[in-house]
Scaffold this active site. Structure first.
Site: not given
Length: 478
Positions: A285, A251, A381, A178-179, A154, A230
């Site tokens: 990221c 990623e 993070e 898929k978004p 997102w 994530s």
């Protein structure tokens, strides 16, 4: 109220469809905190339909010449340029990002990246044919892997969609994308654009939540699963894919160290690092989140960075003076706030550290100093507009601190000493090392990390290769 909301749809086999069971979920504009659309909450039947459509379309798309696939991708890039304002509007509603920065910082690289992979479509290289055994000639074929199940995040819904579909389609694969459930609008528009150019079933979009994504990865049809997300999600995908020996491209998160030596230009470093840390509300990221400063300039640098944070503005998408918009969703606002609320007593909030306004999910640009290597905010993070500052004594300690986290995606070194920069670039355990800059990306160079940041590369010829497989063909000369 839901009757007034715009209705988004899945795109399967060349047509827009609702979820088979009719389920939907509301989509919220993070700049207002209010729902503006509904999207399908896709289940197993929708995943089946999309995968079957992609599998049916694969042989013909695979067998098109590289020149034909290149032509299609170039048409897609042209269409993105022509419909840029529609894409920007959808993305801003998705994310609350500043309109001007979305126009200048996202559309041009996206178009360039599609065109790069259009060129890569015609560079299906293998080692040269030859006789490695008497009377036999060996040939290496590079082929597409098949149907690719792709899950985009997102934080950059449009751009990450491009990073997924462009190399996959260029190599001759078909795609089910898929978004994120919080940002489907721009991806549905992308489906409309691409669907008018490629044969039906080549590119499919299904909306849904993590269960939808899990069903995609576990499905029998796709040969490859690719996710940007994530670490938790990446581990789940890798575990699910392992049961069917699927290829996996991950990623994942980052915790980029920014190593600032005493000989650096402090003013320039502060200016660049603050932008690289706060851009997109730090939801990147590769963001410059973890600054390590040589102790001799620590206080001066920290004060300058705190001032830069105080001078940085967040706000509504149409405000031309803002650097970034809101956090993406209420859970992300809660996560970022939680890190600050749980700071240890030895930490000091130099700037920010609070929510901005009551409408939307805005958070102030924040700088935190006085931290230790094992503090939660150093090791995990945050994914928000928060920059931490630590002090180091010498090069060896800088390397120890920089590498002392589970993430290994990106890093940067700030120094005028070329030899030092080269030494640091060798020992920093990250997929990217920037020197006297932080965050620029180009289509020609690979993007991807090590350790808990995942494996596989986006962008570049390496990213293209990840969507191909190698076959040895041997023929007798007798």
């Amino acid at each position: 109220m839901s009757a007034e909301l715009r209705r988004l749809s899945n795109y399967i086999a060349g047509e827009f469809r609702d979820a088979a069971d009719g389920r939907t979920t509301d989509v919220v504009n993070p700049a207002t905190g209010e729902a503006y659309a509904t999207a399908p909450l896709s289940g197993q039947a929708d995943v089946d339909a999309a995968m079957e459509a992609a599998a049916a379309a694969f042989p013909a798309w695979r067998d098109q010449t590289p020149a034909e696939r290149q032509k299609a991708l170039l048409r897609i890039a042209d269409a993105f340029e022509e419909r840029a304002e529609e894409l920007i509007a959808a993305e801003v509603e998705n994310t609350g990002k500043p309109i001007g920065l979305t126009r200048s910082e996202e559309i041009p690289p996206m178009v360039d990246q599609i065109r790069f992979f259009a060129g890569a479509a015609r560079m299906l290289e293998g080692r040269s044919a030859g006789e490695y055994m008497e009377g036999l000639t060996s040939i290496v074929r590079r082929e597409p892997v098949g149907v690719c199940a792709q899950v985009a995040p997102w934080n950059y819904p449009m751009m990450m969609a491009v990073w997924k579909f462009a190399p996959a389609l260029a190599a001759g694969n078909t795609v089910v994308l898929k978004p994120s459930d919080t940002t489907p609008a721009s991806t549905v528009l992308i489906a409309e654009i691409i669907g008018s150019i490629v044969p039906e079933g080549v590119f499919n979009v299904i909306c849904g939540d993590r269960d939808t994504g899990r069903a995609m990865v576990e499905h029998r049809i796709p040969a490859m699963a690719s996710i940007t997300g994530s670490v938790r999600a990446g581990i789940s995908v890798a575990e699910s894919a392992a049961k069917d020996v699927k290829r996996v491209h991950l990623e994942l998160g980052g915790k980029a160290p920014v190593v600032v030596f005493e000989d650096t230009d402090i003013a320039k470093a502060v200016e660049d690092i603050s932008v690289a840390g706060f851009f997109n509300a730090g939801q990147d990221c590769t963001a410059a989140t973890r600054v390590l400063v040589q102790e001799s300039i620590h206080d001066e640098f920290t004060a300058a960075l705190a001032k830069a944070a105080a001078d940085t503005k967040t706000g509504q998408p149409d405000d031309e003076d803002v650097l970034y918009g809101p956090l993406n969703n209420p859970n992300q606002l809660k996560q970022v706030s939680g890190f600050i609320e749980r700071l240890p007593a030895h930490a000091k909030v130099e700037a920010g550290g609070h929510r901005v306004g009551e409408k939307g999910y805005f958070y102030a640009p924040t700088v935190v100093s006085g931290l230790k290597q094992d503090d939660e905010i150093i090791q995990n993070e945050v994914f928000g507009p928060v920059i931490t500052v630590q002090s180091f004594t010498d090069e060896a300690q800088a390397v120890e601190y920089a590498n002392g986290v589970e993430y290994a995606l990106a890093s940067s070194v700030w120094t005028k000493d070329h030899a030092r920069a080269m030494r640091m670039s060798k020992v920093l355990d990250f997929g990217c090392v920037w020197i006297n800059t932080h965050i620029p990306l180009v289509a020609e160079m690979p993007h991807g990390g090590f350790k808990h940041s995942g494996y596989g590369k986006d962008l570049s010829g390496y990213g293209f290769d990840d969507y191909t497989r190698i076959k040895h063909v041997m023929t007798s000369l007798g």
